[in-house]
Design an enzyme around this catalytic site. Structure first.
Site, PDB file in Angstrom:
ATOM      1  N   ASP A  95     -14.654  21.541  34.965  1.00  0.00           N
ATOM      2  CA  ASP A  95     -14.805  20.096  34.270  1.00  0.00           C
ATOM      3  C   ASP A  95     -13.477  19.370  34.328  1.00  0.00           C
ATOM      4  OD1 ASP A  95     -16.912  21.667  33.275  1.00  0.00           O
ATOM      5  OD2 ASP A  95     -16.063  22.144  31.580  1.00  0.00           O
ATOM      6  N   GLU A 113     -25.078  16.439  30.859  1.00  0.00           N
ATOM      7  CA  GLU A 113     -23.816  16.542  30.186  1.00  0.00           C
ATOM      8  C   GLU A 113     -22.581  15.900  31.208  1.00  0.00           C
ATOM      9  OE1 GLU A 113     -23.425  20.597  29.964  1.00  0.00           O
ATOM     10  OE2 GLU A 113     -22.945  20.939  31.926  1.00  0.00           O
TER      11      GLU A 113
END
Length: 307
Positions: free
Chosen positions: A17, A187
């Site tokens: 991420d 997401e």
């Protein structure tokens, strides 16, 4: 110097991420420490002067200093504003409005931290429009307006932040939480701006599976509507799988772009074995984004200031 390449992954360790920024004349990457949730108790950061040699800064923010965080820190997104650095992150992986957690904000005087919890509670701690409060991405527009995109469970919202960067303000139409979910959103939202157009990107698929990927839309407004154009980052069965949840670097004042993302080595079956990589991202003459080529070589050295 010009023959040096970053290689992929660009630094050792299990990380995911990544958010990518330029602060104080250096490239910065802020990732999740990739481990089982109960072990994701801190954040590290990495900086470089040339995209090739990276220096690690340990534990820039730790769970033990966040009174309300009890389980799992991930998906950070920092920004510089008002001479300070504000660091948005997800914590606790809440599954309902009855649980404590969501998106927090920390602050520091320096890009390497240490960061401290800014408000002593989550900034966003409820589900709105079905969006789990995770995966924040902060974006400052050319007019100074600050937007925080976030969301999981297939829904994406955007809020505006006040000048203090630690509170939320309403949009001009009175709405506070705007849903901006594009088709197939899962997401990991990300926003950049080029030639007056807003390029909104997000992760598709499941993060633990091989088909995790990134797609994008283009709009004339930071709140959309965002109509999906197509995928720009996905697995290459000769290189790696699960390529997704990324950040973008633009070399200042140039149409030169790099995508920083995580992927899973081909030999790996552990879902948490994710590594941070970098490759070039090209935007075509018609404004579309060329699909990114995953490489083992990475990118060439790119000092921000020629010496």
């Amino acid at each position: 110097m010009k023959d040096k390449r970053s290689g992929n992954p660009i630094f050792p360790g299990w990380y995911a991420d990544p958010e990518a920024r330029i602060f104080e004349g250096k490239y910065w990457i802020y990732p999740t420490y990739s481990a089982p949730y109960d072990e994701q108790t801190y954040f590290d950061a990495f900086y470089s002067e040339d995209l090739v040699a990276w220096t690690k800064v340990d534990r820039i923010l730790e769970m033990k200093s966040i009174s309300w965080a009890k389980r799992a820190l991930w998906a950070p997104s920092p920004i510089e504003q008002n001479g300070k650095y504000y660091y948005y992150f997800a914590a606790n992986d809440i599954q309902s409005n009855d649980e404590l957690g969501g998106i927090g904000v920390a602050v520091s005087d320096r890009p390497e931290g240490p960061f401290v919890d800014a408000i002593g509670k989550p900034l966003i701690d409820q589900f709105y429009h079905g969006a789990q409060p995770i995966d924040p991405h902060v974006y400052i527009d050319d007019d100074g307006s600050v937007y925080l995109y976030y969301g999981g469970w297939g829904h994406c919202n955007v809020v505006r932040l006040n000048e203090d960067m630690i509170s939320i303000r309403a949009f001009d139409d009175g709405e506070t939480f705007k849903e901006v979910t594009p088709e197939l959103f899962v997401e990991g939202p990300c926003m950049i701006k080029r030639n007056g157009l807003y390029y909104f990107m997000w992760a598709e698929g499941g993060w633990g599976g091989p088909d995790y990927s990134v797609a994008y839309a283009i709009a004339e407004s930071p709140v959309g509507p965002f109509k999906r154009v197509g995928k720009i980052l996905q697995q290459n069965k000769d290189v790696a799988t699960s390529a997704g949840h990324h950040g973008i670097i633009q070399v200042p004042d140039l149409d030169e772009w790099y995508i920083v993302y995580h992927r899973r080595p081909l030999s790996e079956t552990d879902a948490n074995h994710r590594v941070v990589c970098i490759d070039r991202m090209y935007i075509e003459e018609d404004g579309s984004i060329r699909p990114v080529k995953l490489t083992f070589e990475g990118v060439a050295a790119r000092p921000l200031k020629e010496r």
